[in-house]
Design an enzyme around this catalytic site. Structure first.
Site, PDB file in Angstrom:
ATOM      1  N   LYS A 175      75.737  -5.290   9.840  1.00 42.89           N
ATOM      2  CA  LYS A 175      75.817  -4.148  10.954  1.00 42.89           C
ATOM      3  C   LYS A 175      74.688  -3.269  10.792  1.00 42.89           C
ATOM      4  CE  LYS A 175      77.935  -0.259  11.904  1.00 42.89           C
ATOM      5  NZ  LYS A 175      77.114   0.308  12.856  1.00 42.89           N
ATOM      6  N   GLU A 250      76.155   3.272  -1.549  1.00 42.77           N
ATOM      7  CA  GLU A 250      75.196   4.539  -1.958  1.00 42.77           C
ATOM      8  C   GLU A 250      75.192   5.260  -0.661  1.00 42.77           C
ATOM      9  OE1 GLU A 250      73.650   4.837  -4.571  1.00 42.77           O
ATOM     10  OE2 GLU A 250      74.267   2.881  -5.339  1.00 42.77           O
ATOM     11  N   CYS A 284      68.222  10.554   1.904  1.00 49.09           N
ATOM     12  CA  CYS A 284      69.352  10.902   1.171  1.00 49.09           C
ATOM     13  C   CYS A 284      68.743  11.362  -0.076  1.00 49.09           C
ATOM     14  CB  CYS A 284      70.523   9.621   0.655  1.00 49.09           C
ATOM     15  SG  CYS A 284      69.477   8.219   0.129  1.00 49.09           S
ATOM     16  N   GLU A 380      75.172  18.482   1.660  1.00 49.89           N
ATOM     17  CA  GLU A 380      74.214  17.687   2.421  1.00 49.89           C
ATOM     18  C   GLU A 380      73.940  18.172   3.981  1.00 49.89           C
ATOM     19  OE1 GLU A 380      72.427  13.275   2.227  1.00 49.89           O
ATOM     20  OE2 GLU A 380      74.597  13.374   2.764  1.00 49.89           O
TER      21      GLU A 380
END
Length: 479
Positions: A175, A250, A284, A380
């Site tokens: 996906k 991750e 990231c 973040e």
């Protein structure tokens, strides 16, 4: 007219069971529709999983060198279409031409790398303590691998999941992210043209609530690999492990670069700016915290502001210094963090404003006087926003660097070898760099984080990438 894309299931391009679609648009020109894709549901996803399951045994029995030849051929086909893929990536995700071209090249290199590794798959032979006995190991694929990938590296991350999964003999259902799925479709076309058997790779587009959750929870899926936010990743983990699937996550990062008092400040500013503002901060591994010794703090702030102010903005096809955010919601999130940081008392040294032009553009932002308890120092942001934090010595720098929930990538800029060695030993991060930016990865070594950045189960890339998709048997052959 926009491209009309379909799902790829059992070697065929097919519409969704729902007959509904969604659009991707150019983040530099949001009114321009790039393509339409199937808005798939659980039934579509189950059909793809069934196709992968039916193809599993035959693909597992295909010799490794033959699997490798298909991967290598697909890599060569992608190489022939580099400019086409780069343009599609720019138009759907917003990267600059140089950034997108580098990502496409990485995907090509990954397919060639794992194409060659497929010939080396095998076990080891050991000396038995018994006479007349052969003692050795074999490796086998897990079966069906379910992959859920993000929008920020829409071809590289799918490539580094798909290629090792296929090399090891697994079939795949993927996906891709709904914001930029086009390059995954192109990858599927290349693999199909290279001779991949029907059902070995299946691509289904649609929302995570339907497609992603079905992949994570389906009993015929043997392994799930996810890259994305920590919140979503934890949900995927809980769903996938209910029936004992192998899981690899991750997730986010709050990555520091420590700048020592021994560092060359101009070099440090280059390293931090490249890590913080490249790909519009949408990585990231992006540097979001510069932890700077007080003796060089003011000089560093001035230098990194100069780098931020020198960045030009524009459509990625024109290859500017910075492209737009991928979507309006991502832009709004960055602007919200700029406001939060100011409300909490940080000093905005430069930038942080939305640009008065079409598209989702924002100036890179540099904040000084950032306290470690501020949200800007802990959460973040996923945009080009840098928090510059002063420290009095290297001990404090290490403490501040580790004082977050994440542990993905970290770097240090120093001319002191003792500090460099201490950094390697004491930093809580899966990727550790000395005198380099936090972003940028080699494809043949392990990649992964610690703490909330990862499930801390299996690493990606290199031999570690193959380890996730295989299981070993130990054989005692008493002849």
């Amino acid at each position: 007219m926009p491209d009309q894309r379909l799902n790829y299931v059992s070697g065929e391009w097919t519409a969704s069971n729902t007959d509904e679609t969604f659009e991707t648009t150019d983040p530099a020109n949001p009114d321009e529709v790039i393509a339409t894709y199937p808005q798939s549901d659980a039934e579509d996803t189950e059909r793809a999983i069934e196709a992968a399951n039916e193809a599993s045994d035959e693909w597992a029995e295909t010799p490794g060198p033959e699997r490798g030849r298909i991967l290598t051929a697909a890599g060569s086909l992608l190489d022939q279409r580099t400019d086409e893929l780069t343009e599609l990536l720019v138009r759907e995700e917003g990267k600059t031409w140089s950034e997108a071209g580098g990502e496409v090249q990485r995907a090509i290199d990954i397919f060639h790398y794992f194409g060659s590794k497929a010939s080396d798959l095998g076990g080891t032979v050991k000396s038995s303590s018994a006479r007349d006995t052969n003692l050795y190991t074999t490796v086998e694929p897990l079966g069906v691998a379910g992959l859920i990938t993000p929008w920020n590296y829409p071809i590289a991350i799918p490539a580094w999941k798909i290629a090792p999964a296929l090399a090891a003999g697994n079939t795949v259902v993927i996906k891709p992210a709904t914001l930029a799925p086009g390059v995954v479709h192109e990858m599927a076309e290349a693999l199909d043209e290279a001779g991949l058997p029907d059902g070995v790779l299946n691509v289904v587009t649609g929302p995570g609530s339907e497609v992603g959750s079905t992949i994570a929870g389906h009993e015929a899926v043997d392994a799930v690999s996810f890259t994305g936010s920590t919140a979503v990743g934890n949900t995927v983990y809980d769903t996938a492990t209910e029936d004992g699937k192998r899981v690899q996550l991750e997730m986010g990062g709050k990555n520091p670069t420590i700048v020592s008092d021994s560092a060359d400040v101009e070099q440090a500013a280059d390293i931090v700016a490249n890590g913080a503002f490249g790909v519009t901060g949408q990585a990231c591994t992006a540097a979001s915290r510069a932890i700077v010794h007080e003796d060089v703090y003011d000089e560093f702030v001035d230098a990194v502001v100069d780098r931020a102010a020198a960045i030009d903005h524009g459509h990625g096809l024109d290859d500017p210094g910075m492209g737009p955010h991928v979507s309006e919601s991502e832009l709004e999130s960055t602007l919200e963090y700029v406001e939060i940081a100011q409300d909490e008392g940080a000093t905005l040294e430069y930038g942080g404003s939305e640009l008065d032009r079409e598209g989702y553009y924002v100036e890179p932002a540099v904040f000084s006087d950032v306290d470690t308890e501020m949200r800007l120092a802990q959460e973040e942001v996923f945009g080009p926003v840098l928090a510059v934090i002063p420290v009095s010595d290297f001990d404090e720098a290490i403490y501040v660097a580790n004082d977050v929930d994440y542990g993905l990538s970290a770097s240090v800029v120093t001319d002191d070898h003792t500090e460099a060695n201490r950094f390697v030993e004491e930093i809580e991060a899966g990727v550790v760099k000395i005198n380099e930016k936090t972003t940028g990865l080699e494809l043949h070594v392990p990649f992964g984080g610690m703490k909330d950045s990862s499930s801390e189960t299996y690493r990606e890339q290199g031999d570690a990438g193959l380890d996730f998709y295989t299981i070993s048997k130990t054989v005692y052959d008493n002849y």
